[in-house]
Enzyme design. Structure first.
Site, short mmCIF file in Angstrom:
data_model
loop_
_atom_site.label_atom_id
_atom_site.label_comp_id
_atom_site.label_asym_id
_atom_site.label_seq_id
_atom_site.Cartn_x
_atom_site.Cartn_y
_atom_site.Cartn_z
N TYR A 147 20.02 -5.06 -6.99
CA TYR A 147 20.56 -4.03 -7.89
C TYR A 147 21.16 -2.89 -7.08
O TYR A 147 21.76 -3.13 -6.02
CB TYR A 147 19.47 -3.54 -8.86
CG TYR A 147 18.83 -4.65 -9.66
CD1 TYR A 147 19.60 -5.62 -10.31
CD2 TYR A 147 17.45 -4.74 -9.79
CE1 TYR A 147 19.02 -6.63 -11.06
CE2 TYR A 147 16.85 -5.76 -10.54
CZ TYR A 147 17.65 -6.69 -11.16
OH TYR A 147 17.08 -7.69 -11.91
N LYS A 166 20.86 -15.72 -11.63
CA LYS A 166 22.29 -15.45 -11.48
C LYS A 166 22.88 -16.09 -10.22
O LYS A 166 24.06 -16.46 -10.20
CB LYS A 166 22.53 -13.93 -11.43
CG LYS A 166 22.16 -13.21 -12.72
CD LYS A 166 22.20 -11.69 -12.54
CE LYS A 166 21.80 -10.96 -13.80
NZ LYS A 166 21.74 -9.49 -13.62
N TYR A 172 22.62 -17.54 -21.70
CA TYR A 172 22.20 -16.53 -20.72
C TYR A 172 20.75 -16.11 -20.92
O TYR A 172 19.96 -16.05 -19.97
CB TYR A 172 23.13 -15.32 -20.79
CG TYR A 172 22.74 -14.20 -19.86
CD1 TYR A 172 22.92 -14.33 -18.49
CD2 TYR A 172 22.18 -13.02 -20.36
CE1 TYR A 172 22.56 -13.31 -17.62
CE2 TYR A 172 21.82 -12.00 -19.51
CZ TYR A 172 22.01 -12.14 -18.14
OH TYR A 172 21.63 -11.13 -17.29
N VAL A 232 13.68 -8.76 -13.18
CA VAL A 232 12.74 -7.83 -13.81
C VAL A 232 11.46 -8.51 -14.28
O VAL A 232 10.55 -7.85 -14.77
CB VAL A 232 13.40 -7.05 -14.98
CG1 VAL A 232 14.49 -6.15 -14.46
CG2 VAL A 232 13.91 -8.00 -16.06
N SER A 259 16.94 -12.28 -13.45
CA SER A 259 18.21 -12.17 -12.73
C SER A 259 18.31 -13.03 -11.47
O SER A 259 19.41 -13.20 -10.93
CB SER A 259 18.49 -10.70 -12.36
OG SER A 259 18.84 -9.97 -13.50
#
Length: 305
Positions: free
Chosen positions: A240, A64, A188, A258, A61
């Site tokens: 998160y 992103k 992705y 993660v 992530s």
């Protein structure tokens, strides 16, 4: 500083045992749970490192943040945020609960999975061209031309990505996602599977700390306005549904993944890369968060001081 970094790592190793490796992406469960490392890259070209800073992990992530900046450059702010929101959710990063609850339906922000998939779909080019652009951009801002996709992790994510797939098809149904859903998902999954070290994500952090300018060459790659947006999302949504707690205890923009990585930014000063694959129940590196809290306190890094 390196000895002091080692002391911080050693002091926080005890928390590794309180976390777990992720099992929903089977390949990630093979990581070395005891790895813990840190790398700092300052804007005046100093490098400081300690522990397992060469340990390879997939970016997950953390990617992103970079794809958001690319989509903003490709499409502009108005187009991106017509399809993705700007607010924290308070939900898990892979939750799809609010997609259907909010009207008009769109992901709350670009840092949750649904939002990130939508953002990736807005990067120009076909699936092949898109991941090629993403990978080349990562190589440029890290200065690492050897950066590549971990094929085993990519295939593992693709095989087990049913929840992401469900969110993507739902978003196409409501008009957030356009084009071929499987192509967007493939891009992705590949972007999340780029293999990095602490040094690589510290370099990305340094690029963001320098407002979109490569510290080594002075070349501007991203508009300052778009970097500001990315840093803001890192503060409000980057860790998160523990982002508020992290902002209070650490006080710098950060994005976790993660794979065990955390990329942190001290605006105008440095980028920080931390790895610790043992995760807490929110999906953040359990020891890595503690390391950054200690580092921030010791060197007064919080932007809220």
């Amino acid at each position: 500083m390196d000895l002091r970094l080692m002391e911080i790592l050693d002091r926080n190793r005890q928390y590794i045992k309180d976390g777990k490796l992720p099992i929903y992406i089977p390949e990630l469960s093979k990581a070395n749970i005891n790895a813990l490392g840190i790398y700092i890259s300052t804007l005046d070209h100093q490098e400081h490192m300690a522990g397992d800073y060469l340990y390879p992990f997939t970016i997950q992530s953390i990617s992103k943040v970079v794809t958001l900046m690319m989509a903003l450059e490709d499409q502009g702010k108005d187009a991106v945020f017509a399809r993705v929101g700007m607010e924290p959710t308070g939900d898990a990063f892979n939750s799809m609960m609010k997609l259907e609850m909010i009207q008009p339906s769109k992901p709350f922000n670009p840092m949750i999975n649904a939002g990130a998939i939508a953002v990736t779909s807005m990067i120009k080019g076909s699936s092949h061209e898109g991941i090629h652009r993403i990978l080349n951009f990562f190589r440029k801002i890290t200065g690492n031309q050897q950066l590549n996709i971990n094929q085993d992790v990519y295939l593992s994510e693709k095989r087990t990505g049913d929840l992401n797939r469900a969110m993507a098809y739902y978003m196409r149904n409501v008009g957030v996602l356009k084009g071929d859903v499987e192509e967007h998902l493939d891009t992705y999954f590949k972007q999340c599977s780029i293999e990095v070290t602490c040094r690589d994500i510290a370099r990305i952090g340094g690029f963001i700390a320098n407002n979109g300018i490569l510290p080594e060459t002075g070349e501007r790659l991203i508009k300052e306005e778009y970097v500001k947006i990315a840093k803001t999302f890192m503060v409000t949504c980057g860790m998160y549904n523990a982002s508020g707690e992290f902002a209070i205890n650490v006080g710098i923009p950060a994005k976790s993944g993660v794979g065990g990585g955390i990329m942190a930014v001290v605006p105008g000063k440095m980028g920080i890369g931390v790895v610790g694959p043992s995760l807490d129940n929110k999906g953040n590196s359990i020891a890595g968060v503690r390391v950054l809290a200690d580092l921030s306190e010791k060197f007064r890094l919080s932007m809220f001081l």
